[in-house]
Design a protein around this motif. Structure first.
Motif, PDB file in Angstrom:
ATOM      1  N   ARG A 295      16.849 -10.832 -14.140  1.00 39.37           N
ATOM      2  CA  ARG A 295      15.609  -9.867 -14.900  1.00 39.37           C
ATOM      3  C   ARG A 295      17.143  -8.941 -14.573  1.00 39.37           C
ATOM      4  O   ARG A 295      16.720  -8.489 -16.384  1.00 39.37           O
ATOM      5  N   ARG A 296      18.077  -9.050 -14.059  1.00 40.33           N
ATOM      6  CA  ARG A 296      19.242  -7.987 -14.464  1.00 40.33           C
ATOM      7  C   ARG A 296      19.704  -8.598 -16.470  1.00 40.33           C
ATOM      8  O   ARG A 296      20.103  -7.151 -17.246  1.00 40.33           O
ATOM      9  N   ALA A 297      19.945  -9.618 -16.399  1.00 41.79           N
ATOM     10  CA  ALA A 297      20.487  -9.535 -17.768  1.00 41.79           C
ATOM     11  C   ALA A 297      19.284  -9.180 -18.952  1.00 41.79           C
ATOM     12  O   ALA A 297      19.760  -8.730 -19.851  1.00 41.79           O
ATOM     13  N   LEU A 298      17.957  -9.879 -18.820  1.00 43.28           N
ATOM     14  CA  LEU A 298      16.824  -9.769 -19.734  1.00 43.28           C
ATOM     15  C   LEU A 298      16.883  -7.801 -19.852  1.00 43.28           C
ATOM     16  O   LEU A 298      16.705  -7.242 -20.793  1.00 43.28           O
ATOM     17  N   ARG A 304      20.449  -2.385 -24.415  1.00 37.37           N
ATOM     18  CA  ARG A 304      21.392  -2.390 -25.348  1.00 37.37           C
ATOM     19  C   ARG A 304      21.029  -2.492 -27.027  1.00 37.37           C
ATOM     20  O   ARG A 304      21.130  -1.562 -27.751  1.00 37.37           O
ATOM     21  N   GLU A 305      20.232  -3.272 -27.363  1.00 38.57           N
ATOM     22  CA  GLU A 305      19.300  -3.253 -28.378  1.00 38.57           C
ATOM     23  C   GLU A 305      18.283  -2.154 -28.449  1.00 38.57           C
ATOM     24  O   GLU A 305      18.739  -1.449 -29.561  1.00 38.57           O
ATOM     25  N   ARG A 306      18.301  -1.706 -27.575  1.00 42.50           N
ATOM     26  CA  ARG A 306      17.341  -0.379 -27.723  1.00 42.50           C
ATOM     27  C   ARG A 306      18.521   0.936 -27.912  1.00 42.50           C
ATOM     28  O   ARG A 306      18.045   1.871 -28.936  1.00 42.50           O
ATOM     29  N   ASN A 310      18.403   2.802 -31.225  1.00 38.48           N
ATOM     30  CA  ASN A 310      18.732   4.671 -31.563  1.00 38.48           C
ATOM     31  C   ASN A 310      20.453   4.972 -32.746  1.00 38.48           C
ATOM     32  O   ASN A 310      19.661   5.807 -33.784  1.00 38.48           O
ATOM     33  N   GLN A 311      20.860   3.995 -32.206  1.00 44.45           N
ATOM     34  CA  GLN A 311      22.299   4.260 -32.983  1.00 44.45           C
ATOM     35  C   GLN A 311      21.543   4.401 -34.981  1.00 44.45           C
ATOM     36  O   GLN A 311      21.783   4.679 -35.794  1.00 44.45           O
ATOM     37  N   LEU A 312      21.142   3.294 -35.038  1.00 45.12           N
ATOM     38  CA  LEU A 312      20.141   3.176 -36.563  1.00 45.12           C
ATOM     39  C   LEU A 312      19.287   3.859 -36.533  1.00 45.12           C
ATOM     40  O   LEU A 312      19.791   4.286 -38.551  1.00 45.12           O
ATOM     41  N   CYS A 313      19.108   4.387 -36.160  1.00 41.73           N
ATOM     42  CA  CYS A 313      17.588   5.244 -36.284  1.00 41.73           C
ATOM     43  C   CYS A 313      18.502   6.894 -36.494  1.00 41.73           C
ATOM     44  O   CYS A 313      17.635   8.250 -37.276  1.00 41.73           O
ATOM     45  N   SER A 314      18.636   6.977 -36.280  1.00 43.53           N
ATOM     46  CA  SER A 314      20.173   8.528 -36.277  1.00 43.53           C
ATOM     47  C   SER A 314      20.955   8.488 -37.764  1.00 43.53           C
ATOM     48  O   SER A 314      21.292   9.464 -37.822  1.00 43.53           O
ATOM     49  N   ARG A 315      21.315   7.514 -37.971  1.00 45.78           N
ATOM     50  CA  ARG A 315      21.171   7.118 -39.476  1.00 45.78           C
ATOM     51  C   ARG A 315      20.910   8.211 -40.220  1.00 45.78           C
ATOM     52  O   ARG A 315      19.951   7.742 -40.745  1.00 45.78           O
ATOM     53  N   PRO A 316      21.142   9.097 -41.900  1.00 47.85           N
ATOM     54  CA  PRO A 316      20.300   9.181 -42.869  1.00 47.85           C
ATOM     55  C   PRO A 316      20.144   8.751 -43.098  1.00 47.85           C
ATOM     56  O   PRO A 316      18.303   8.700 -43.277  1.00 47.85           O
ATOM     57  N   VAL A 317      20.075   7.337 -43.707  1.00 53.86           N
ATOM     58  CA  VAL A 317      18.907   6.854 -44.366  1.00 53.86           C
ATOM     59  C   VAL A 317      17.726   5.914 -43.524  1.00 53.86           C
ATOM     60  O   VAL A 317      16.772   5.678 -44.109  1.00 53.86           O
ATOM     61  N   LEU A 318      17.521   6.485 -41.883  1.00 56.05           N
ATOM     62  CA  LEU A 318      16.822   5.663 -41.306  1.00 56.05           C
ATOM     63  C   LEU A 318      15.849   6.989 -40.652  1.00 56.05           C
ATOM     64  O   LEU A 318      15.318   7.348 -40.806  1.00 56.05           O
ATOM     65  N   ALA A 319      17.322   8.429 -40.837  1.00 56.17           N
ATOM     66  CA  ALA A 319      16.249   9.401 -40.353  1.00 56.17           C
ATOM     67  C   ALA A 319      15.919   9.956 -41.387  1.00 56.17           C
ATOM     68  O   ALA A 319      14.182  10.438 -40.585  1.00 56.17           O
ATOM     69  N   ASP A 320      15.695   9.907 -42.970  1.00 54.56           N
ATOM     70  CA  ASP A 320      14.181  10.290 -43.749  1.00 54.56           C
ATOM     71  C   ASP A 320      14.695   9.041 -45.048  1.00 54.56           C
ATOM     72  O   ASP A 320      15.606   8.691 -46.203  1.00 54.56           O
ATOM     73  N   PRO A 321      13.871   7.751 -44.839  1.00 55.20           N
ATOM     74  CA  PRO A 321      13.887   7.041 -45.050  1.00 55.20           C
ATOM     75  C   PRO A 321      13.340   6.943 -46.600  1.00 55.20           C
ATOM     76  O   PRO A 321      14.044   5.930 -47.504  1.00 55.20           O
TER      77      PRO A 321
END
Length: 417
Positions: A295-298, A304-306, A310-321
């Protein structure tokens, strides 16, 4: 030394179907041959003693521990009473006896004149010799020992009837894993009948497909009591068994040869019950711990994936695709417009050149000359084709002419004048 046949030694002819010997003659001849053997020293294990009070003759059944062979020994009753230790079933003895054939019953027995018990020291020496023999054959090798299943479908138990060893194994095993299934076979665990009964039970359990482990259990005892579990025949049978065998004989200091041949040696029957089945409480706690760790590992993986998302979504290319697409679309239309203008420029230039060439062609062409009053005179050749008239010699009188002017053509004929 030469031997003679009974017929030759007695002067009688060999029997035939027409002149057979009577039973008494055959019995006497057999007795003569057996009695000629003389006294011998014989070793074996006592399996039965019959010495009734007031009788002068005692009967002892002597068995070969390594084979299913036994013989009857007769001796004076006083011979047994003179022994320092009373003779009992399972004791190993050496007797000095003479083979005797009883003609009336047709049986053979040994008439003992001396009985010597085999001491503990001699028994231990024999066990040690057998230990070295079995070890040299590889029966003690660790690589031939099979692992026990984690959770056996069924457990075979060979032990004494209503013994403490049986109670310890069953009680502790059920306390650790209540669902464990036992097939219990009670046998003699000491004495002359122990080895045959144990081997019979071993064969039965080994042939049972529902039995995954076989346990041989017995409490502690003297060297003589534990002697059956150092029997060569039993050790070889355990080594040849297809089912893993657990030895739980005696206490920690006891070490019969069966302990070395078995796939697992346990110091006590209680220890065997702990080794053949897992502890349900321990396994439950382990499962709970593994679930908690999973459970802790999951959760950690999801976090980590979330964070990565979030880090990817904050990039310009994903912020305004759509913005990169719009920018590339603008570039495409810009290049399209440039191409269109370049094509129009080339087309206009080519059209101007065509107009200029047309004007030159119109100015320099024959039509313009004809429009200014000139004419083109053609005559007809002999083959009927038309040619341009360049000399008067080409048009004698009567020649047909075709005169082309600016707005058409006229026909004429050359006169004589």
């Amino acid at each position: 030394m030469t031997t003679e046949s009974p017929a030759t030694s007695t002067g009688q002819q060999k029997p035939t179907a027409e002149s057979p010997w009577p039973v008494r003659t055959v019995a006497r001849k057999i007795a003569d041959w057996i009695h000629r053997l003389g006294a011998v020293w014989v070793e074996g294990q006592v399996t039965q003693i019959s010495a009734r009070q007031g009788t002068r003759t005692a009967f002892v059944t002597l068995r070969d521990p390594s084979a299913d062979i036994s013989m009857t020994v007769t001796c004076p009753t006083r011979l047994l009473s003179d022994l320092e230790q009373p003779l009992s079933d399972g004791a190993h003895i050496v007797v000095h006896a003479r083979p005797n054939f009883y003609v009336g019953r047709g049986t053979i027995s040994l008439r003992a004149s001396e009985i010597r018990p085999v001491g503990v020291g001699e028994l231990l020496a024999r066990i040690e010799r057998l230990r070295k023999l079995l070890a040299a054959e590889g029966l003690f090798a660790p690589e031939r020992k099979r692992p026990l299943p984690f959770l056996p479908r069924g457990v075979g138990l060979i032990t004494g009837r209503a013994s403490a060893a049986e109670h310890d194994v069953l009680a502790n095993a059920h306390a650790r894993w209540p669902a464990v299934q036992f097939t219990v076979i009670n046998t003699a665990v000491q004495g002359a009948s122990a080895v045959p009964q144990i081997m019979k039970a071993l064969r039965k359990l080994d042939a049972d497909p529902d039995v995954d482990v076989i346990v041989l259990a017995r409490g502690g005892g003297s060297v003589e009591d534990l002697l059956p579990f150092s029997d060569e025949t039993l050790c070889r049978a355990v080594a040849a068994a297809g089912t893993p065998v657990v030895s739980a004989i005696g206490h920690e200091p006891d070490s019969p040869l069966l302990d070395h041949v078995a796939d697992l040696r346990c110091s006590t029957p209680t220890d065997a019950s702990k080794r053949i089945v897992p502890d349900v409480a321990v396994e439950t706690a382990r499962i709970d711990e593994l679930r908690d760790r999973a459970r802790r590992a999951l959760r950690g993986w999801v976090d980590r994936e979330r964070a990565l998302l979030n880090q990817l979504c904050s990039r310009p290319v994903l912020a305004d695709p759509k913005r990169p697409l719009e920018r590339d679309s603008e570039q495409v239309w810009l290049h399209v417009e440039r191409a269109r203008r370049a094509a129009l420029t080339v087309l206009n230039a080519e059209q101007a050149m065509v107009s200029e060439a047309r004007a030159k062609l119109t100015t320099l062409g024959p039509s313009a000359t004809l429009d200014r009053g000139y004419a083109v005179v053609q005559f007809r050749r002999d083959d009927g084709s038309l040619g341009v008239l360049r000399s008067v010699s080409d048009a004698p009188a009567g020649t047909g002419l075709r005169i082309r002017v600016g707005d058409g053509a006229i026909h004429a004929t050359v006169d004589d004048d």
